[in-house]
Design an enzyme around this catalytic site. Structure first.
Site, PDB file in Angstrom:
ATOM      1  N   ASP A 114       0.868  -1.154   0.000  1.00 23.44           N
ATOM      2  CA  ASP A 114       0.000   0.000   0.000  1.00 23.44           C
ATOM      3  C   ASP A 114       0.928   1.235   0.000  1.00 23.44           C
ATOM      4  O   ASP A 114       2.108   1.108   0.339  1.00 23.44           O
ATOM      5  CB  ASP A 114      -0.837  -0.088   1.285  1.00 23.44           C
ATOM      6  CG  ASP A 114      -1.426   1.221   1.680  1.00 23.44           C
ATOM      7  OD1 ASP A 114      -2.217   1.742   0.886  1.00 23.44           O
ATOM      8  OD2 ASP A 114      -1.089   1.741   2.762  1.00 23.44           O
ATOM      9  N   ASP A 116       0.197   5.175   1.090  1.00 16.94           N
ATOM     10  CA  ASP A 116       0.106   6.017   2.282  1.00 16.94           C
ATOM     11  C   ASP A 116       0.142   5.195   3.571  1.00 16.94           C
ATOM     12  O   ASP A 116      -0.578   4.218   3.690  1.00 16.94           O
ATOM     13  CB  ASP A 116      -1.212   6.815   2.279  1.00 16.94           C
ATOM     14  CG  ASP A 116      -1.213   7.907   1.225  1.00 16.94           C
ATOM     15  OD1 ASP A 116      -1.093   7.565   0.039  1.00 16.94           O
ATOM     16  OD2 ASP A 116      -1.333   9.085   1.593  1.00 16.94           O
ATOM     17  N   ASP A 122       1.166   9.448   5.812  1.00 16.76           N
ATOM     18  CA  ASP A 122      -0.070   9.775   5.106  1.00 16.76           C
ATOM     19  C   ASP A 122       0.069  11.072   4.294  1.00 16.76           C
ATOM     20  O   ASP A 122       0.462  12.105   4.826  1.00 16.76           O
ATOM     21  CB  ASP A 122      -1.205   9.915   6.132  1.00 16.76           C
ATOM     22  CG  ASP A 122      -2.569   9.738   5.489  1.00 16.76           C
ATOM     23  OD1 ASP A 122      -2.620   9.293   4.323  1.00 16.76           O
ATOM     24  OD2 ASP A 122      -3.574  10.046   6.152  1.00 16.76           O
ATOM     25  N   THR A 151      -1.935   1.056  -4.781  1.00 13.41           N
ATOM     26  CA  THR A 151      -2.432   2.208  -4.023  1.00 13.41           C
ATOM     27  C   THR A 151      -3.815   2.634  -4.503  1.00 13.41           C
ATOM     28  O   THR A 151      -4.149   2.443  -5.678  1.00 13.41           O
ATOM     29  CB  THR A 151      -1.440   3.389  -4.150  1.00 13.41           C
ATOM     30  OG1 THR A 151      -2.016   4.553  -3.559  1.00 13.41           O
ATOM     31  CG2 THR A 151      -1.086   3.707  -5.593  1.00 13.41           C
ATOM     32  N   LYS A 313      -8.596  -3.368  -4.023  1.00 13.73           N
ATOM     33  CA  LYS A 313      -7.196  -3.824  -4.069  1.00 13.73           C
ATOM     34  C   LYS A 313      -7.045  -5.333  -4.269  1.00 13.73           C
ATOM     35  O   LYS A 313      -6.007  -5.780  -4.736  1.00 13.73           O
ATOM     36  CB  LYS A 313      -6.454  -3.391  -2.809  1.00 13.73           C
ATOM     37  CG  LYS A 313      -6.192  -1.903  -2.780  1.00 13.73           C
ATOM     38  CD  LYS A 313      -5.183  -1.549  -1.709  1.00 13.73           C
ATOM     39  CE  LYS A 313      -5.011  -0.037  -1.625  1.00 13.73           C
ATOM     40  NZ  LYS A 313      -4.042   0.346  -0.593  1.00 13.73           N
ATOM     41  N   ASP A 337      -1.818  -0.853   5.774  1.00 12.96           N
ATOM     42  CA  ASP A 337      -2.197  -0.356   7.098  1.00 12.96           C
ATOM     43  C   ASP A 337      -3.699  -0.404   7.334  1.00 12.96           C
ATOM     44  O   ASP A 337      -4.145  -0.240   8.455  1.00 12.96           O
ATOM     45  CB  ASP A 337      -1.726   1.094   7.283  1.00 12.96           C
ATOM     46  CG  ASP A 337      -2.441   2.049   6.350  1.00 12.96           C
ATOM     47  OD1 ASP A 337      -2.259   1.919   5.115  1.00 12.96           O
ATOM     48  OD2 ASP A 337      -3.208   2.897   6.823  1.00 12.96           O
TER      49      ASP A 337
HETATM   50  P1  IMP Z   1      -3.178   4.253  -0.205  1.00 13.60           P
HETATM   51  O1  IMP Z   1      -2.999   4.209   1.272  1.00 13.60           O
HETATM   52  O2  IMP Z   1      -1.893   4.269  -0.945  1.00 13.60           O
HETATM   53  O3  IMP Z   1      -4.109   3.216  -0.723  1.00 13.60           O
HETATM   54  O4  IMP Z   1      -3.811   5.683  -0.546  1.00 13.60           O
HETATM   55  C1  IMP Z   1      -5.007   6.131   0.053  1.00 13.60           C
HETATM   56  C2  IMP Z   1      -5.025   7.640   0.124  1.00 13.60           C
HETATM   57  O5  IMP Z   1      -4.764   8.212  -1.161  1.00 13.60           O
HETATM   58  C3  IMP Z   1      -6.394   8.174   0.516  1.00 13.60           C
HETATM   59  O6  IMP Z   1      -6.523   8.288   1.899  1.00 13.60           O
HETATM   60  C4  IMP Z   1      -6.448   9.521  -0.166  1.00 13.60           C
HETATM   61  O7  IMP Z   1      -6.058  10.533   0.723  1.00 13.60           O
HETATM   62  C5  IMP Z   1      -5.444   9.459  -1.294  1.00 13.60           C
HETATM   63  N1  IMP Z   1      -6.067   9.511  -2.650  1.00 13.60           N
HETATM   64  C6  IMP Z   1      -5.714  10.355  -3.612  1.00 13.60           C
HETATM   65  N2  IMP Z   1      -6.415  10.116  -4.726  1.00 13.60           N
HETATM   66  C7  IMP Z   1      -7.236   9.092  -4.453  1.00 13.60           C
HETATM   67  C8  IMP Z   1      -8.203   8.374  -5.251  1.00 13.60           C
HETATM   68  O8  IMP Z   1      -8.417   8.632  -6.430  1.00 13.60           O
HETATM   69  N3  IMP Z   1      -8.838   7.371  -4.615  1.00 13.60           N
HETATM   70  C9  IMP Z   1      -8.579   7.036  -3.329  1.00 13.60           C
HETATM   71  N4  IMP Z   1      -7.707   7.669  -2.574  1.00 13.60           N
HETATM   72  C10 IMP Z   1      -7.017   8.704  -3.120  1.00 13.60           C
HETATM   73 MG    MG Z   2      -2.609   3.243   3.331  1.00 14.31          MG
END
Ligand code: IMP
Ligand code: MG
Length: 381
Positions: A114, A116, A122, A151, A313, A337
Site C-alpha cells: 500500500d 500512504d 499519510d 495504491t 485492491k 495499514d
Molecule cells: P493508499 O494508502 O496508498 O491506498 O492511498 C489512500 C489515500 O490516497 C487516501 O486516503 C487519499 O487521501 C489518497 N487519494 C488520492 N487520490 C485518491 C483516489 O483517487 N482514490 C482514493 N484515494 C485517493
Molecule cells: Mg494506506
C-alpha cells in the site's frame, strides 16, 4: 491469552511456556484449516466452526516461533500488569507470516505494498534517497521477487508523472543501481486507483511506463460497461454532496476518472465519526444500486478523507498475479495499514494473498528486515 495472563502468574519461564502453548494450539488449528481448505472442505475446520467469519489461510503460520521472537522484543510474558494487546497479536501474526515464507514448501514471488502510511507517511511521498525502505525494496527485487505498489491514489495520466513524483527516490534508485539486472528493475510496478492503472518500470526511459489494460485486466473487470461505471460514480458523487450538506461538513467533493472523494477544505479536519458515517451511508446507498451487482467498488475512510473508488485492491493484486504469469495467493504478500473491516481498503487483499498489517512505515521496514533474514536462513539451509 487472557486466561494464562490472569490465572497463571508464575516465573517468567512458566508464563512464557503457557503463552507458547496457546500459540502452538492455534498454530495446529490453522494447520488443520489449511489442510481442509486444500481438500475443498474449509467449513469443516474447527477454526472455521469457532470463528465462522474467518477468511482463507494460504500458508501455515508458525505462531509458536513467532511468539517467541516477539516476546523477546516486547516482553510479553514478562509483563505482570499489561496484558497481551491487539498490537502484540498483530505483530506476532506478521512475524508468523514472514516465517512461513522461509519454509521450503512456499516461495515468495510477489510483494505488494500500500502507499500512504505503509511506504510513506499519510499524504507524503518517497523523496528521501537514503530511506531504509528503499534499500529493502531493492533487496526484494534483487531476489527476483516482483514488487508492486498497489495504491488507492488514482491518477489517470499515461505519462505516470504523478506516481513518479510520489515515488521519485525509489524510482531514481532503481535507475541508478548496479545491484539489479534489467529484468529485476522491470519487475517494479505500480497499480494505481485500486486496480485501474498499471505502470511498469522501463529500463530505456528510466521512468514508469503505462501498461495497456488488455495486457493485465482481469476477465471479470473486462466486462464492466463504461456507462454503468459512470452511473455508479454519479450516485457516489450525489450521495457525498448530500452528506456534505446534511452533516455540514467543511469539505469538497472531487470527481475523478474512476473515483469520487470527499476531502476537507484547507485548514479543516473531519473527525473519525464523521468520516465513518460518510463511508457507511455511501456504501449502503451504492450496495442497493443494481449496477454494483457487476461493478465492484470500494468506499473507505482514508484517515482524513473518504473515497469511493471503482474496483478494489484484491482485484489489483489479482491483476498483478495474472500479468506476471499466474502467481498464486500463497506466493503473494500484501503489506498495508488498512485492515479494520469497516471501510478499509487493504482489507479485501486478504482474498487474493497473504497479508501483513503494519501501523507505520517503520514497521514496514522492520517486517522486511525480518523477512529477508528468514529467507536468507532458508537459502543457506
Ligand atoms: P493508499 O494508502 O496508498 O491506498 O492511498 C489512500 C489515500 O490516497 C487516501 O486516503 C487519499 O487521501 C489518497 N487519494 C488520492 N487520490 C485518491 C483516489 O483517487 N482514490 C482514493 N484515494 C485517493
Ligand atoms: Mg494506506
Amino acid at each position: 491469552m487472557a486466561v494464562p495472563f490472569v490465572l497463571h502468574v508464575g516465573t517468567p519461564e512458566e508464563a512464557q511456556e503457557r503463552y507458547a502453548e496457546v500459540f502452538r494450539d492455534v498454530e495446529a488449528l490453522v494447520d488443520d484449516q489449511v489442510f481442509l481448505s486444500q481438500a475443498g472442505t474449509p467449513k469443516q475446520g474447527r477454526l472455521s466452526q469457532l470463528v465462522p467469519s474467518i477468511s482463507n489461510f494460504f500458508t501455515k503460520l508458525p505462531l509458536r516461533d513467532a511468539f517467541l521472537i516477539q516476546d523477546d522484543r516486547r516482553s510479553i510474558s514478562g509483563r505482570r500488569l499489561v496484558s497481551p494487546s491487539f498490537n502484540d497479536i498483530r505483530l506476532i501474526l506478521n512475524t508468523a507470516q514472514a516465517l512461513a515464507f522461509a519454509n521450503t514448501e512456499t516461495t515468495l514471488k510477489l510483494v505488494t505494498f500500500d502507499g500512504d502510511v505503509t511506504l510513506y507517511e499519510d499524504g507524503d511521498s518517497l523523496t528521501d534517497d537514503t530511506a531504509e525502505i528503499i534499500l529493502r525494496l531493492i533487496e526484494l527485487l534483487s531476489r527476483d521477487i516482483i514488487v508492486g505498489v498497489v495504491t488507492a491514489a488514482g491518477y489517470n495520466d499515461k505519462t505516470g508523472n504523478k506516481y513518479y513524483e510520489r515515488l521519485r527516490a525509489l524510482i531514481d534508485t532503481i535507475s541508478g543501481t548496479t545491484k539489479l539486472t534489467t529484468q529485476q528493475k522491470e519487475n517494479f510496478t505500480v497499480m494505481g486507483g485500486e486496480s485501474n492503472y498499471l505502470f511498469r518500470y522501463n529500463n530505456e526511459t528510466q521512468k514508469l511506463k503505462w501498461v495497456e489494460p488488455n495486457e493485465w485486466l482481469l476477465e471479470s473487470m473486462s466486462h464492466w460497461k463504461v456507462e454503468e461505471i459512470e452511473q455508479v460514480l454519479d450516485l457516489a458523487e450525489e450521495t457525498l454532496n448530500q452528506l456534505k450538506s446534511h452533516l455540514k461538513l467543511p469539505a469538497e467533493v472531487i470527481r475523478k476518472h474512476r473515483a469520487v472523494g470527499l476531502v476537507p477544505v484547507s485548514g479543516q479536519k473531519l473527525c473519525r465519526e464523521q468520516l465513518e458515517e460518510v463511508v457507511l451511508f455511501t456504501k449502503r446507498k451504492l450496495e442497493a444500486f443494481s449496477p454494483t451487482e457487476t461493478i465492484k467498488f470500494c468506499a473507505f475512510d482514508g484517515g482524513s478523507d473518504v473515497w469511493v473508488d471503482i474496483a478494489s485492491k484484491d482485484l489489483g493484486v489479482s491483476s498483478l498475479q495474472r500479468y506476471f504469469g499466474g502467481i498464486q495467493p500463497y506466493e503473494t504478500l500484501h503489506i498495508g495499514d488498512q485492515f479494520v473491516s469497516v471501510g478499509s481498503n487493504d482489507h479485501k487483499t486478504r482474498l487474493s494473498g497473504c497479508t501483513a498489517w503494519i501501523a507505520n512505515p517503520d514497521e514496514t521496514v522492520m517486517l522486511l528486515q525480518d523477512l529477508m533474514r528468514y529467507l536468507e536462513k532458508n537459502s543457506v539451509a
